[in-house]
Design a protein around this motif. Structure first.
Motif, PDB file in Angstrom:
ATOM      1  N   TYR A  29      39.141  33.156  25.882  1.00  0.00           N
ATOM      2  CA  TYR A  29      39.591  33.962  27.016  1.00  0.00           C
ATOM      3  C   TYR A  29      41.106  33.944  27.198  1.00  0.00           C
ATOM      4  O   TYR A  29      41.732  35.001  27.319  1.00  0.00           O
ATOM      5  N   ASN A  30      41.702  32.765  27.257  1.00  0.00           N
ATOM      6  CA  ASN A  30      43.145  32.700  27.492  1.00  0.00           C
ATOM      7  C   ASN A  30      43.954  32.872  26.215  1.00  0.00           C
ATOM      8  O   ASN A  30      45.028  33.465  26.241  1.00  0.00           O
ATOM      9  N   GLY A  31      43.457  32.368  25.112  1.00  0.00           N
ATOM     10  CA  GLY A  31      44.231  32.433  23.877  1.00  0.00           C
ATOM     11  C   GLY A  31      44.118  33.750  23.136  1.00  0.00           C
ATOM     12  O   GLY A  31      45.053  34.169  22.468  1.00  0.00           O
TER      13      GLY A  31
ATOM     14  N   SER B 277      48.275  42.410  35.635  1.00  0.00           N
ATOM     15  CA  SER B 277      47.246  42.292  36.673  1.00  0.00           C
ATOM     16  C   SER B 277      45.886  42.723  36.153  1.00  0.00           C
ATOM     17  O   SER B 277      44.868  42.075  36.430  1.00  0.00           O
ATOM     18  N   PHE B 278      45.841  43.817  35.403  1.00  0.00           N
ATOM     19  CA  PHE B 278      44.581  44.269  34.828  1.00  0.00           C
ATOM     20  C   PHE B 278      44.041  43.251  33.836  1.00  0.00           C
ATOM     21  O   PHE B 278      42.842  42.964  33.818  1.00  0.00           O
TER      22      PHE B 278
ATOM     23  N   PHE C 181      36.877  38.570  35.361  1.00  0.00           N
ATOM     24  CA  PHE C 181      35.566  39.212  35.491  1.00  0.00           C
ATOM     25  C   PHE C 181      34.627  38.795  34.366  1.00  0.00           C
ATOM     26  O   PHE C 181      33.485  38.406  34.612  1.00  0.00           O
ATOM     27  N   PHE C 182      35.089  38.876  33.121  1.00  0.00           N
ATOM     28  CA  PHE C 182      34.220  38.541  31.996  1.00  0.00           C
ATOM     29  C   PHE C 182      33.860  37.053  31.989  1.00  0.00           C
ATOM     30  O   PHE C 182      32.733  36.685  31.661  1.00  0.00           O
ATOM     31  N   TRP C 183      34.803  36.210  32.341  1.00  0.00           N
ATOM     32  CA  TRP C 183      34.540  34.779  32.408  1.00  0.00           C
ATOM     33  C   TRP C 183      33.494  34.487  33.488  1.00  0.00           C
ATOM     34  O   TRP C 183      32.571  33.698  33.287  1.00  0.00           O
TER      35      TRP C 183
ATOM     36  N   PRO D  96      33.519  31.238  39.913  1.00  0.00           N
ATOM     37  CA  PRO D  96      34.604  30.994  38.954  1.00  0.00           C
ATOM     38  C   PRO D  96      35.797  31.936  39.073  1.00  0.00           C
ATOM     39  O   PRO D  96      36.814  31.709  38.437  1.00  0.00           O
ATOM     40  N   ILE D  97      35.711  32.984  39.881  1.00  0.00           N
ATOM     41  CA  ILE D  97      36.791  33.972  39.932  1.00  0.00           C
ATOM     42  C   ILE D  97      38.130  33.366  40.367  1.00  0.00           C
ATOM     43  O   ILE D  97      39.137  33.574  39.690  1.00  0.00           O
TER      44      ILE D  97
END
Length: 86
Positions: free
Chosen positions: A16-18, A32-33, A40-42, A65-66
């Motif tokens: 997700y982050n990488g 922002s998007f 959202f996906f996480w 988790p948001i």
């Protein structure tokens, strides 16, 4: 069984982050998007992880988790290192 949480955290951070966050940021040219999409996906992934088909529990698992995933994504964009998060 004790290795699973460690491997899962590293895998989520790397995915997700990488990978996903920088790609969304480059494709949309809107930070922002990108952060919202990753959050959202996480969160959606965590809603389905213990599949119980209980709507209240799944909604809780989707919304909880948001804030944390948003904070993590913003912090990752500032630091740009995966290892401290995993």
């Amino acid at each position: 069984m004790l290795v699973f949480p460690l491997v899962w955290g590293i895998t989520e951070q790397a995915t997700y982050n990488g990978y996903v966050l920088p790609r969304f940021q480059a494709l949309s040219r809107n930070t922002s998007f990108a952060v919202a999409a990753v959050a959202f996906f996480w969160s959606f992934q965590h809603a389905l992880m213990p599949l119980t088909l209980d709507p209240d529990f799944m909604l809780y698992r989707a919304l909880a988790p948001i804030p944390f995933s948003t904070f993590q994504a913003l912090l990752y964009l500032r630091i740009r290192r995966i290892v401290p998060f995993a």
